[in-house]
Design a protein around this motif. Structure first.
Motif, PDB file in Angstrom:
ATOM      1  N   THR A   1       7.792 -17.160  16.634  1.00 47.74           N
ATOM      2  CA  THR A   1       6.565 -17.292  17.612  1.00 47.74           C
ATOM      3  C   THR A   1       6.686 -16.283  18.849  1.00 47.74           C
ATOM      4  OG1 THR A   1       8.119 -18.629  18.696  1.00 47.74           O
ATOM      5  CG2 THR A   1       6.678 -19.874  17.243  1.00 47.74           C
ATOM      6  N   LEU A   2       7.680 -15.680  18.976  1.00 50.55           N
ATOM      7  CA  LEU A   2       7.978 -14.750  20.223  1.00 50.55           C
ATOM      8  C   LEU A   2       7.049 -13.381  19.697  1.00 50.55           C
ATOM      9  CD1 LEU A   2       8.841 -13.748  22.781  1.00 50.55           C
ATOM     10  CD2 LEU A   2      10.999 -12.797  21.883  1.00 50.55           C
ATOM     11  N   VAL A   3       7.308 -13.041  18.360  1.00 47.22           N
ATOM     12  CA  VAL A   3       6.542 -11.635  17.957  1.00 47.22           C
ATOM     13  C   VAL A   3       4.950 -12.069  17.825  1.00 47.22           C
ATOM     14  CG1 VAL A   3       6.475 -10.094  16.027  1.00 47.22           C
ATOM     15  CG2 VAL A   3       8.672 -10.901  16.775  1.00 47.22           C
ATOM     16  N   CYS A   4       4.769 -13.248  17.256  1.00 44.94           N
ATOM     17  CA  CYS A   4       3.330 -13.620  17.008  1.00 44.94           C
ATOM     18  C   CYS A   4       2.799 -13.774  18.264  1.00 44.94           C
ATOM     19  CB  CYS A   4       3.338 -15.055  16.266  1.00 44.94           C
ATOM     20  SG  CYS A   4       1.732 -15.532  15.843  1.00 44.94           S
ATOM     21  N   TYR A   5       3.284 -14.576  19.360  1.00 41.72           N
ATOM     22  CA  TYR A   5       2.394 -14.672  20.611  1.00 41.72           C
ATOM     23  C   TYR A   5       2.170 -13.458  21.244  1.00 41.72           C
ATOM     24  CZ  TYR A   5       3.104 -19.752  20.046  1.00 41.72           C
ATOM     25  OH  TYR A   5       2.951 -20.878  19.316  1.00 41.72           O
ATOM     26  N   ALA A   6       3.509 -12.575  21.232  1.00 43.30           N
ATOM     27  CA  ALA A   6       3.356 -11.225  21.956  1.00 43.30           C
ATOM     28  C   ALA A   6       2.081 -10.442  21.377  1.00 43.30           C
ATOM     29  CB  ALA A   6       4.656 -10.448  21.817  1.00 43.30           C
ATOM     30  N   THR A   7       1.972 -10.441  20.212  1.00 45.47           N
ATOM     31  CA  THR A   7       0.911  -9.651  19.403  1.00 45.47           C
ATOM     32  C   THR A   7      -0.477 -10.299  19.759  1.00 45.47           C
ATOM     33  OG1 THR A   7       2.476  -9.155  17.315  1.00 45.47           O
ATOM     34  CG2 THR A   7      -0.101  -8.881  17.180  1.00 45.47           C
ATOM     35  N   THR A   8      -0.461 -11.825  19.703  1.00 43.31           N
ATOM     36  CA  THR A   8      -1.721 -12.239  20.244  1.00 43.31           C
ATOM     37  C   THR A   8      -2.095 -11.955  21.565  1.00 43.31           C
ATOM     38  OG1 THR A   8      -1.022 -14.160  18.692  1.00 43.31           O
ATOM     39  CG2 THR A   8      -2.795 -14.398  20.563  1.00 43.31           C
ATOM     40  N   ALA A   9      -1.221 -11.743  22.538  1.00 46.44           N
ATOM     41  CA  ALA A   9      -1.507 -11.474  23.815  1.00 46.44           C
ATOM     42  C   ALA A   9      -1.906 -10.104  23.847  1.00 46.44           C
ATOM     43  CB  ALA A   9      -0.165 -11.678  24.684  1.00 46.44           C
ATOM     44  N   VAL A  10      -1.280  -9.250  23.141  1.00 42.66           N
ATOM     45  CA  VAL A  10      -1.795  -7.792  23.377  1.00 42.66           C
ATOM     46  C   VAL A  10      -3.084  -7.461  22.690  1.00 42.66           C
ATOM     47  CG1 VAL A  10      -1.447  -5.513  22.468  1.00 42.66           C
ATOM     48  CG2 VAL A  10       0.536  -6.861  23.235  1.00 42.66           C
ATOM     49  N   VAL A  11      -3.379  -8.058  21.412  1.00 41.02           N
ATOM     50  CA  VAL A  11      -4.896  -8.188  21.119  1.00 41.02           C
ATOM     51  C   VAL A  11      -5.823  -8.815  21.919  1.00 41.02           C
ATOM     52  CG1 VAL A  11      -6.313  -8.820  19.036  1.00 41.02           C
ATOM     53  CG2 VAL A  11      -3.892  -8.008  18.758  1.00 41.02           C
ATOM     54  N   LEU A  12      -5.358  -9.786  22.510  1.00 46.13           N
ATOM     55  CA  LEU A  12      -6.480 -10.522  23.501  1.00 46.13           C
ATOM     56  C   LEU A  12      -6.648  -9.625  24.641  1.00 46.13           C
ATOM     57  CD1 LEU A  12      -5.335 -14.052  23.321  1.00 46.13           C
ATOM     58  CD2 LEU A  12      -7.629 -13.209  22.586  1.00 46.13           C
ATOM     59  N   LEU A  13      -5.638  -8.856  25.150  1.00 45.28           N
ATOM     60  CA  LEU A  13      -5.704  -8.026  26.309  1.00 45.28           C
ATOM     61  C   LEU A  13      -6.943  -7.249  26.011  1.00 45.28           C
ATOM     62  CD1 LEU A  13      -4.899  -7.107  29.289  1.00 45.28           C
ATOM     63  CD2 LEU A  13      -3.114  -5.740  27.973  1.00 45.28           C
ATOM     64  N   GLY A  14      -6.727  -6.477  24.742  1.00 46.42           N
ATOM     65  CA  GLY A  14      -7.518  -5.431  24.434  1.00 46.42           C
ATOM     66  C   GLY A  14      -9.008  -5.952  24.148  1.00 46.42           C
ATOM     67  N   ILE A  15      -9.273  -7.043  23.737  1.00 46.78           N
ATOM     68  CA  ILE A  15     -10.525  -7.671  23.737  1.00 46.78           C
ATOM     69  C   ILE A  15     -11.047  -8.002  25.195  1.00 46.78           C
ATOM     70  CG2 ILE A  15     -11.902  -9.914  23.005  1.00 46.78           C
ATOM     71  CD1 ILE A  15      -9.761  -9.924  20.479  1.00 46.78           C
ATOM     72  N   CYS A  16     -10.377  -8.675  25.953  1.00 49.92           N
ATOM     73  CA  CYS A  16     -10.782  -8.645  27.318  1.00 49.92           C
ATOM     74  C   CYS A  16     -11.020  -7.637  28.168  1.00 49.92           C
ATOM     75  CB  CYS A  16      -9.593  -9.566  28.107  1.00 49.92           C
ATOM     76  SG  CYS A  16      -9.314 -11.254  27.625  1.00 49.92           S
ATOM     77  N   LEU A  17     -10.672  -6.613  27.875  1.00 48.50           N
ATOM     78  CA  LEU A  17     -10.792  -5.113  28.746  1.00 48.50           C
ATOM     79  C   LEU A  17     -12.089  -4.526  27.831  1.00 48.50           C
ATOM     80  CD1 LEU A  17      -7.224  -3.343  28.767  1.00 48.50           C
ATOM     81  CD2 LEU A  17      -8.663  -4.631  30.533  1.00 48.50           C
ATOM     82  N   VAL A  18     -12.202  -4.804  26.625  1.00 49.94           N
ATOM     83  CA  VAL A  18     -13.589  -4.371  26.088  1.00 49.94           C
ATOM     84  C   VAL A  18     -14.734  -4.999  26.656  1.00 49.94           C
ATOM     85  CG1 VAL A  18     -14.603  -3.985  24.186  1.00 49.94           C
ATOM     86  CG2 VAL A  18     -12.151  -3.146  24.014  1.00 49.94           C
ATOM     87  N   ALA A  19     -14.320  -6.417  26.704  1.00 50.56           N
ATOM     88  CA  ALA A  19     -15.598  -7.305  27.057  1.00 50.56           C
ATOM     89  C   ALA A  19     -15.754  -7.175  28.548  1.00 50.56           C
ATOM     90  CB  ALA A  19     -15.237  -8.590  26.526  1.00 50.56           C
TER      91      ALA A  19
END
Length: 309
Positions: free
Chosen positions: A202-220
């Protein structure tokens, strides 16, 4: 004690096998019930939180990493260092799919009703069966019949929303795509959990999710701060209920219960979220949506019964 990671391999990801019926512990069913209760609170709470949905998705994952990170680094440091390349890649892919799930489903809650969005996102078991079929696992006829019934309900539900507004129809499509992404996340997580502990995964999974969502938020161009203290408390509650008790407990039990049972239990989120939304938000779906939701639930029940056979 965490399960030792397997040696690194280049073999393609397998679909996790379902456990034997006698191997299903009662404790895991109790944990699954707690998980579904936490997830059921997710949709109404997101609808009631006055912040951009992508920002809510990002911060709930960042907070989860902040809570899990110190414990994981303290108790599972050796396991995290020893995770094989294959398990790490699968856990990262699961996190990316979870980010896609959030990026599609959470906006759908602002475009259609909580009941419709929740009913469509809980088609995850149907997508799970289809993906498992692609990996060579044949499903019984009752499972396919259940899929047809559930998708008939999807067509009825989207027809209802189309008569209301194109925006609601788009929200339905996003929720349906979110269900597909969740199925991939569930199957990959089940495979990783064969060799990796819940905390490390879950640590690896949630950390990846946070990084991907940060990129999506910055683009949007999504605003990521500037809200009241009440909004931050709502996001924190969402993190505890839906993320730590919801997704994390699902990751805990998927190893023993298997992806089919775990994903099919998500169907209970539909009546739970609809009830909370009706009581808390006064958000009652159109009368014509009830038989559609009923068809989806009936189809999912048939999938569950067929899967047991």
């Amino acid at each position: 004690m965490p399960t030792a990671a397997r040696p690194d391999t280049t073999a393609p990801p397998r679909v996790a096998a379902e456990p034997a019926p006698h191997a299903l512990p009662r404790l895991d069913f109790l944990l699954l019930a707690v998980s579904i209760a936490g997830i059921s609170l997710s949709a109404p709470l997101i609808s009631a939180t006055a912040a951009p949905v992508l920002a809510i998705a990002l911060w709930r994952n960042v907070m989860s990493v902040g809570v899990l990170g110190p414990y994981a680094l303290l108790r599972h440091r050796a396991e995290l260092r020893g995770i094989g390349r294959r398990a790490l890649l699968l856990a990262t892919a699961a996190g990316a799919l979870l980010a896609v799930h959030f990026a599609l489903w959470m906006p759908s809650l602002r475009m259609t009703s909580v009941a419709s969005a929740t009913a469509l996102v809980t088609t995850t078991p149907l997508w799970t069966i289809l993906l498992m079929r692609l990996f060579g696992r044949r499903a019984p006829r009752l499972v396919w019949a259940g899929m047809c019934v559930a998708f008939a309900g999807v067509l009825v539900l989207t027809g209802v929303d189309l008569s209301l507004s194109p925006r609601a129809l788009l929200g339905d499509a996003l929720a349906l795509g979110a269900g597909l992404a969740a199925a991939g996340y569930m199957l990959l997580g089940a495979e990783v959990r064969r060799t990796v502990s819940t905390t490390a995964y879950t640590l690896v999974c949630y950390a990846t999710t946070a990084v991907v969502l940060l990129g999506i938020c910055l683009v949007a161009g999504t605003r990521l701060s500037g809200w009241s203290a009440g909004v931050w408390w709502q996001i924190a509650l969402l993190m505890v209920a839906a993320q730590l008790l919801g997704h994390s407990l699902s990751n805990r039990v998927v190893r023993t219960l298997g992806p089919s049972i775990t994903s099919t239990a998500i169907l209970l989120e539909t009546p739970g979220a609809a009830l909370i939304a009706a009581v808390w938000l006064g958000q009652l779906p159109p009368v014509a949506a009830y038989p559609a939701v009923g068809l989806i639930l009936l189809g999912l029940v048939l999938v569950a019964r067929g899967g047991r056979r």
